[in-house]
Design a protein around this motif. Sequence first.
Motif, PDB file in Angstrom:
ATOM      1  N   GLY A 156       1.921   1.663   0.506  1.00 53.31           N
ATOM      2  CA  GLY A 156       1.024   1.114   1.517  1.00 53.31           C
ATOM      3  C   GLY A 156       0.338   2.186   2.342  1.00 53.31           C
ATOM      4  O   GLY A 156      -0.862   2.110   2.629  1.00 53.31           O
ATOM      5  N   SER A 157       1.087   3.222   2.712  1.00 50.97           N
ATOM      6  CA  SER A 157       0.495   4.286   3.516  1.00 50.97           C
ATOM      7  C   SER A 157      -0.486   5.111   2.699  1.00 50.97           C
ATOM      8  O   SER A 157      -1.493   5.583   3.225  1.00 50.97           O
ATOM      9  N   PHE A 158      -0.227   5.290   1.387  1.00 49.82           N
ATOM     10  CA  PHE A 158      -1.189   5.981   0.535  1.00 49.82           C
ATOM     11  C   PHE A 158      -2.536   5.269   0.604  1.00 49.82           C
ATOM     12  O   PHE A 158      -3.580   5.882   0.833  1.00 49.82           O
ATOM     13  N   GLY A 159      -2.504   3.941   0.368  1.00 50.08           N
ATOM     14  CA  GLY A 159      -3.744   3.191   0.315  1.00 50.08           C
ATOM     15  C   GLY A 159      -4.481   3.168   1.637  1.00 50.08           C
ATOM     16  O   GLY A 159      -5.679   3.475   1.708  1.00 50.08           O
ATOM     17  N   LEU A 160      -3.788   2.819   2.722  1.00 55.94           N
ATOM     18  CA  LEU A 160      -4.449   2.657   4.017  1.00 55.94           C
ATOM     19  C   LEU A 160      -4.905   3.986   4.598  1.00 55.94           C
ATOM     20  O   LEU A 160      -5.978   4.065   5.214  1.00 55.94           O
ATOM     21  N   SER A 161      -4.115   5.041   4.432  1.00 50.67           N
ATOM     22  CA  SER A 161      -4.501   6.320   5.032  1.00 50.67           C
ATOM     23  C   SER A 161      -5.777   6.877   4.407  1.00 50.67           C
ATOM     24  O   SER A 161      -6.537   7.586   5.071  1.00 50.67           O
ATOM     25  N   PHE A 162      -6.024   6.545   3.136  1.00 50.99           N
ATOM     26  CA  PHE A 162      -7.267   6.963   2.497  1.00 50.99           C
ATOM     27  C   PHE A 162      -8.418   6.008   2.811  1.00 50.99           C
ATOM     28  O   PHE A 162      -9.507   6.425   3.182  1.00 50.99           O
ATOM     29  N   SER A 163      -8.181   4.703   2.663  1.00 53.09           N
ATOM     30  CA  SER A 163      -9.291   3.753   2.757  1.00 53.09           C
ATOM     31  C   SER A 163      -9.810   3.586   4.181  1.00 53.09           C
ATOM     32  O   SER A 163     -10.986   3.275   4.379  1.00 53.09           O
ATOM     33  N   LEU A 164      -8.966   3.797   5.184  1.00 49.77           N
ATOM     34  CA  LEU A 164      -9.412   3.633   6.570  1.00 49.77           C
ATOM     35  C   LEU A 164     -10.013   4.911   7.149  1.00 49.77           C
ATOM     36  O   LEU A 164     -10.424   4.929   8.310  1.00 49.77           O
TER      37      LEU A 164
END
Length: 423
Positions: free
Chosen positions: A339-347
């Motif tokens: 989850g942190s991989f996805g959100l830290s990049f996309s946001l």
Amino acid sequence: MSAPAPGRARRLLDAALPAPGDPRLLAVSWLVKTVGSGLYLTTGTLFFTRVVGLPVHQVASGLTIAGTVALAGAVPLGGLADRFGPRRTYTVLLGVQFVTMAALAFARTFPAMLASMLVFLVAEQGSTAARGALVATVGEGTERVRLRAYLRVVTNIGITIGAAASALVVQADSRTGYTVLLWCTALTYAGAAVPLRWLEAPPSRPAPTAARTGSGRQVLRDGRYAALTLICGVLSLQAQVLSFAVPLWVIGHTEAPPLLVSGVVAVNTVMVICLQIRFSRGAEDDRRAALMCRGSGIALFAACALMSFTGGLGGEAATVVLLLFAVALTLGELWLSAGSFGLSFSLAPEGMHGQYQGFFSLGRGAAAAVAPALIAALCLGGHPREGGLLLGALFAVAGAAAPAVLRMRAPVAHEGSLTTATK
């Protein structure tokens, strides 16, 4: 008709590795670096006490001071990665780590040790940010999360190799052995820079003028990203539960055999290596990534509850429950990582991944700094059962807050300023 065995084997190998080209080169670089981390993890403190001759409390205070001060370098150095390119910045910082780790082998006083570790850890904070920006440049869309998941698997493999390689040195317990191992650790940082020479990644997308000319303050105005950093920082306390709480809890508060400490770590390592990539599928979707963080909080609550109730059990029962704890804790880690991989990049806005990844690393860094005192007070004090449940509740609340992050207004960079808009 089935495919020839060599062709099938080749397809299986390609599926088990990052894509050829830049992703695979980055994975090789990271493997070399994390082997060095494994070497240092098992022998760094022993070098300071056995070779330098410092007392344990002085080593601990020095590492705490250096680690805390080094956090200040994350965002500015991440901004340099946005300005000068993540590959160049990451390579330079690896060179700084090579020089300072090699110099550390000659340290024989506390000030020399503190100065070397401070520079080394500042470079480590910066390299974390630059590597995150490099992943964002090498990968596009779903490939970013997939590549980051591969790097997490590589981390566990590399540290395991390094720790195993240092076992003979620890067994021999000689000053020469610890010094040579420190030089070998230094060489891994130089070695990690070599594959980066062949990267063909295009330059990252241009950042807005404010990002190029500013000093990295843009991320400090992004309330949504700050909330994400706080949430993931709280959830990342699970790493300290594994490394700090488990040995003390198993040996001092249960009737389980001491060998189970290694068993819990083995369960964690094997699960991460085997499952991290699978658990990361779909994390490029913001909503699914936020739900993964929520699932992490629930799993970590279950893990804390299981651990807290092992105190009154017999040896066999405690062993079974602690193994279930290891599974629940690792599930929480897997979901958090994905989850942190996805959100830290996309946001994070394109062209600003360096400073954003640097800021995101502060959550884990702050958690690592406060974790020993917090976990000792809650889980190892006079009311460990209640404290363990309270820590679990903290995880659950943090995870439950993740979906709300997506409903916050996202800042949009314009020249010289930041305004807000819904993503």
